[in-house]
Design an enzyme around this catalytic site. Sequence first.
Site, PDB file in Angstrom:
ATOM      1  N   ASP A 123       0.840  -1.202   0.000  1.00  0.00           N
ATOM      2  CA  ASP A 123       0.000   0.000   0.000  1.00  0.00           C
ATOM      3  C   ASP A 123       0.878   1.257   0.000  1.00  0.00           C
ATOM      4  OD1 ASP A 123      -2.150   1.740   0.121  1.00  0.00           O
ATOM      5  OD2 ASP A 123      -2.517   1.452   2.265  1.00  0.00           O
ATOM      6  N   HIS A 166      -1.863   0.498  12.064  1.00  0.00           N
ATOM      7  CA  HIS A 166      -1.701  -0.910  11.723  1.00  0.00           C
ATOM      8  C   HIS A 166      -0.234  -1.225  11.472  1.00  0.00           C
ATOM      9  CE1 HIS A 166      -3.221   1.556   8.276  1.00  0.00           C
ATOM     10  NE2 HIS A 166      -2.053   1.201   7.763  1.00  0.00           N
ATOM     11  N   GLN A 234      -2.647  -5.324   6.147  1.00  0.00           N
ATOM     12  CA  GLN A 234      -2.465  -4.252   7.144  1.00  0.00           C
ATOM     13  C   GLN A 234      -3.309  -4.593   8.370  1.00  0.00           C
ATOM     14  OE1 GLN A 234      -3.530  -1.480   4.000  1.00  0.00           O
ATOM     15  NE2 GLN A 234      -1.813  -0.151   4.510  1.00  0.00           N
ATOM     16  N   ASP A 266      -0.980   8.626  10.596  1.00  0.00           N
ATOM     17  CA  ASP A 266      -1.789   8.037   9.533  1.00  0.00           C
ATOM     18  C   ASP A 266      -3.063   7.396  10.084  1.00  0.00           C
ATOM     19  OD1 ASP A 266      -2.033   7.154   6.726  1.00  0.00           O
ATOM     20  OD2 ASP A 266      -1.883   5.154   7.616  1.00  0.00           O
ATOM     21  N   GLU A 308      -4.130  12.850  10.276  1.00  0.00           N
ATOM     22  CA  GLU A 308      -4.643  12.496   8.950  1.00  0.00           C
ATOM     23  C   GLU A 308      -6.009  11.850   9.178  1.00  0.00           C
ATOM     24  OE1 GLU A 308      -5.432  10.037   5.334  1.00  0.00           O
ATOM     25  OE2 GLU A 308      -4.703   9.086   7.155  1.00  0.00           O
ATOM     26  N   ASP A 377      -3.428  10.449  -2.275  1.00  0.00           N
ATOM     27  CA  ASP A 377      -4.698   9.717  -2.234  1.00  0.00           C
ATOM     28  C   ASP A 377      -5.721  10.364  -3.168  1.00  0.00           C
ATOM     29  OD1 ASP A 377      -3.934   7.742  -0.387  1.00  0.00           O
ATOM     30  OD2 ASP A 377      -4.368   9.041   1.316  1.00  0.00           O
ATOM     31  N   ARG A 484      -4.824   4.766  -7.343  1.00  0.00           N
ATOM     32  CA  ARG A 484      -4.144   5.936  -6.766  1.00  0.00           C
ATOM     33  C   ARG A 484      -2.724   6.119  -7.298  1.00  0.00           C
ATOM     34  NH1 ARG A 484      -4.718   5.054  -0.533  1.00  0.00           N
ATOM     35  NH2 ARG A 484      -4.360   2.932  -1.254  1.00  0.00           N
TER      36      ARG A 484
END
Length: 605
Positions: A123, A166, A234, A266, A308, A377, A484
Amino acid sequence: MDSVVTRADAQQQARFAEYWPIAAQALGELYGRADGFERWLQELREAVIAAAAQRPSELRDRDQLPSDTEWWAAETVVGYSAYVDRFAGTLRELPGRLDYLQELGVSYLHLLPLMKPRQGESDGGYAVADFEDVDPALGSLADFRALIGEANERGIRIVIDLVCNHTADDHNWALAARQGDPRYRDYYHFHEDPAQVDALERHLIDVFPKSAPGNFTYVAERAAWVWTTFYPFQWDLNYSNPAVFRAMSEVLFNLANMGIAGFRLDSTAFLWKRPGTSCRNLPEVHGILTAWRALLSIVAPGVVLKAEAIERLEEVLPYFGAADGSRECDLAYNNGVMAALWASLALGTAAPAYRLIDAAAAKPAHGVWVNYVRCHDDIIFSALSPFVPKALQRRAALQLAGQALDSFSDGRVFQEFDGVPSINGMAASLAGREQDHATRQRLRLLYGVTFALGGLPVIYMGDELALENDLSYEADPARSGEGRWIQRPSMDWRRAAEGAASGSLAGLVRDDLARLARTRAENPAFHAHAACELAEGQPEALLAFIRGAGAEAVQVVANFSMAATQARVLLDSGRGWRDLLSSREGTSETIELAPYDVLWLRGQR
Ligand code: GLC
């Protein structure tokens, strides 16, 4: 030298006296009922004192500087967000690019995930396998330290992602949990009963409904489902276990003591789970952040925390803490205003921007917005509810996706939330598929407003060169399933060599952004905490607001339409006005804005 150290020590002790009770109270509310809480708290206290004592003296000295109090609010600070590999290649090559950033006016460099990621798909680095090492593909810890040192010398602060929600499924904690080690099993959320998983799912929303549907992943070795809000690899950490809080706090302290100036926390919204809820933005998340802020204020007070939380405004505001000045995150992404600016551009009306800027002003006085145009993103429009009708959100999204007859954009639909698509694409592609003068003007408009709003503006890597969509991911099996990647191109250093004199789009846009940064730095009206007053009574296409007050005041006016439009000059124009961006001058009470023009007007003295 001794006396400096002694003063720093004394200040550290004073900070401990001030902030430890705040942390202890928040932690008592979170974990007070756990067995052995008092002993746990005592051990944490010792860890905090040890981390404070280990803070290198040059960082401690910097902690004492008056300029370090709220450095992130200064009008001189402009940020830049980049991937190490796509921007510079490696950590060792990055210092060679700092001149480029300084010419652009950047003094806050947010590096997207760089800790050692999971093997294979990760990711984009957001699946971390080791919080104590950097990605070997980017270099070594020594390279990282050297980069931080060099950046600090130049006055560039390094901000990194702390992927705190995570770990990767191949992090040591996850591997131990998979093997049944009870200590580490409790670092994650495991459920053996499928009925229980179904009951939880009923209240949860999928973050990646297409590419990673569902919030749980079956782990055969444990015959159980583990909580995975994002991708199956994750694994969400279990913050109801105090050991997880302690472990991640140590990660924070270590990185802060390496000289990191700030953390992008995050996925903050997801840190706490409670069955029967959406498990987003729960009160306990705010307890965790209150405690982290207080602990960092003891160990490393100048280190900034950025939330975030890509949520609706009413959910984002509490991440700053409360109006009484109690702090959580110092910074938070202004995702509502970002989406509103795109909607305004797509629809040719300033109305969405007005609504969201007005609503975002409800933040506590000490909070500072991170204002941005694009990031790695997708653009999600749900934060525009309840300010902009759904039908308009949808129209704006489809416009940006190039799915309307009169669309100038070349974006892509990523996924859909509540009937409104989210959109991928580089700013330059969303601002004009023709890559012409209008593209430049639209980019200049969006950045011209973003740099002028109260907050800290962050440029997304490549926007300053008008880098377009990167379609190379479509042919790469490892990335083709993830839209993305279209907005994660590699830097084009050949383009970067083209100056404005070449007349190329890249040269002109880079010049525009550098001028915005320079002009902002010269005008105290752009300090994050300087007044911002929206001006009503302008034509629908225009956004107008006044920053600062008195002789320093600047009127910002932006034309979101493709037609020339008359604006009213709201400054005392007795002696006339001057546009700080173009040096245009005049004494008239109205002024014509060309299509997509943006002006920063100041009264003449
Ligand atoms: C954040 C990141 C995003 C990532 C997700 C999971 O939203 O910005 O890129 O996929 O967290 O870590």
